[in-house]
Design an enzyme around this catalytic site. Structure first.
Site, PDB file in Angstrom:
ATOM      1  N   HIS A  38      -0.373   6.255   8.521  1.00 10.35           N
ATOM      2  CA  HIS A  38      -1.145   5.085   8.946  1.00 10.35           C
ATOM      3  C   HIS A  38      -1.565   5.256  10.400  1.00 10.35           C
ATOM      4  CE1 HIS A  38      -0.793   2.552   5.426  1.00 10.35           C
ATOM      5  NE2 HIS A  38       0.517   2.733   5.391  1.00 10.35           N
ATOM      6  N   GLU A 110      -7.251  -1.998   5.315  1.00 12.18           N
ATOM      7  CA  GLU A 110      -8.632  -1.986   5.807  1.00 12.18           C
ATOM      8  C   GLU A 110      -8.708  -1.969   7.326  1.00 12.18           C
ATOM      9  OE1 GLU A 110     -12.867  -4.347   5.083  1.00 12.18           O
ATOM     10  OE2 GLU A 110     -10.998  -5.182   4.275  1.00 12.18           O
TER      11      GLU A 110
END
Length: 310
Positions: A38, A110
């Protein structure tokens, strides 16, 4: 039962932090050290000093560790093109002497895409891209030496690729996971070495492994050829009071502890893992460690849980 440490460095960690935990896990006898892929923190965490790239990190760990296996849970298919990703992972595997595993997923967060200029297509397109990436990556790695690989899909096209470099492992383990009822089991049956159940309640996990087994049968594959694993947050203590203190420090409420097989005293965790093994056939557990400074928790599991699992 394999026990693996799983970290979330986007919440705030340097490479030095990850190296320290990986070395502690290796010294304690854990099977593997994994990290998320991430680029932005979640919840209230600042994320400072900023994200570390998963495959840059794992390539460095490959040469700074000796035994422990290394991988992602999971790399996002939206972040990288499949050809370059196959090269990155194969090179890291060579650097490690054959200790790398690739977890690959469709991507879902997102905000990290918009924050770093990464396209974020619809759910359907993300899964379509994931399927093509799995086909391309495994196709490149399995192409015989001296051969070439071509692929024509909706999203990716490769023409006469030399399909190099090859990973040291043949095959290199590929992990697919999730709770989707159709696409995820089908992808696992086609491509996965391992199927992972991430932060899933036991009843839902039992249903999902049945779906994967059915998808394997449809694909003509032995369901027993896929390793089954789960991931949950580690909240361990020598007694109930210590469990509660660690849970509070991590922001994990009592309701979350109740459904978590990795929350409790060592004896409680051993019993819970036994129940999971009986109900789902899992043989591997990913212990999500949120406090990278709390090496005592890692050592407690190694000393009092691992010896009882066989």
């Amino acid at each position: 039962m394999d026990l693996r440490i799983f970290t979330e460095p986007q919440q705030g960690a340097t490479y030095g932090d990850l190296l320290r935990v990986a070395c502690a896990a290796e010294d304690a006898g854990y099977d593997a050290f994994f990290r998320s892929d991430h680029y932005r923190s979640m919840g209230d965490a600042s994320g400072e000093p900023g994200p570390t790239d998963a495959w840059t990190t794992l390539s460095a760990l490959a040469v700074q560790t000796e035994r422990i296996r290394l991988g992602t849970l999971v790399t996002s298919a939206t972040f990288r093109l499949p050809g370059p990703l196959a090269i990155q992972v194969a090179q890291a595997d060579q650097m490690s002497g054959g200790r790398i595993e690739l977890g690959l997923g469709a991507g879902w967060f997102e905000a990290e895409h918009t924050g770093y200029g990464i396209p974020f297509p619809s759910t359907g397109e993300r899964f379509a891209r994931l399927a093509e990436q799995l086909a391309v990556i495994t196709g490149l790695w399995s192409t015989p030496p001296g051969g070439s690989f071509s692929y024509e899909g909706e999203h990716y096209t490769l023409v006469d690729s030399p399909a190099l470099p090859k990973p040291t492992q043949q095959p290199l383990p590929v992990i697919v996971g999730g709770t989707g009822p159709r696409r995820t089991p089908a992808l696992a049956a086609r491509f996965a070495t391992e199927f992972n159940l991430p932060f899933t309640p036991l009843e839902q996990a039992a249903t999902q492994v049945e779906r994967v087994a059915a998808a394997c049968a449809d694909a003509g594959r032995d369901p027993g050829s896929i390793t089954r694993s789960f991931a949950h947050t580690l909240v361990v203590g020598k007694d109930d009071a210590e469990v509660a203190r660690r849970g509070e420090a991590l922001g994990v409420g009592a309701d979350q502890l109740a459904d978590n097989p990795l929350a409790g005293t060592p004896a409680q965790i051993v019993d819970a893992i036994g129940t999971w093994r009986e109900r789902t056939g899992v043989t591997r557990a990913y212990l999500q460690v949120l406090d990278l400074d709390d090496l005592d928790a890692i050592e407690l599991v190694a000393a009092e849980v691992a010896p009882q699992l066989g």
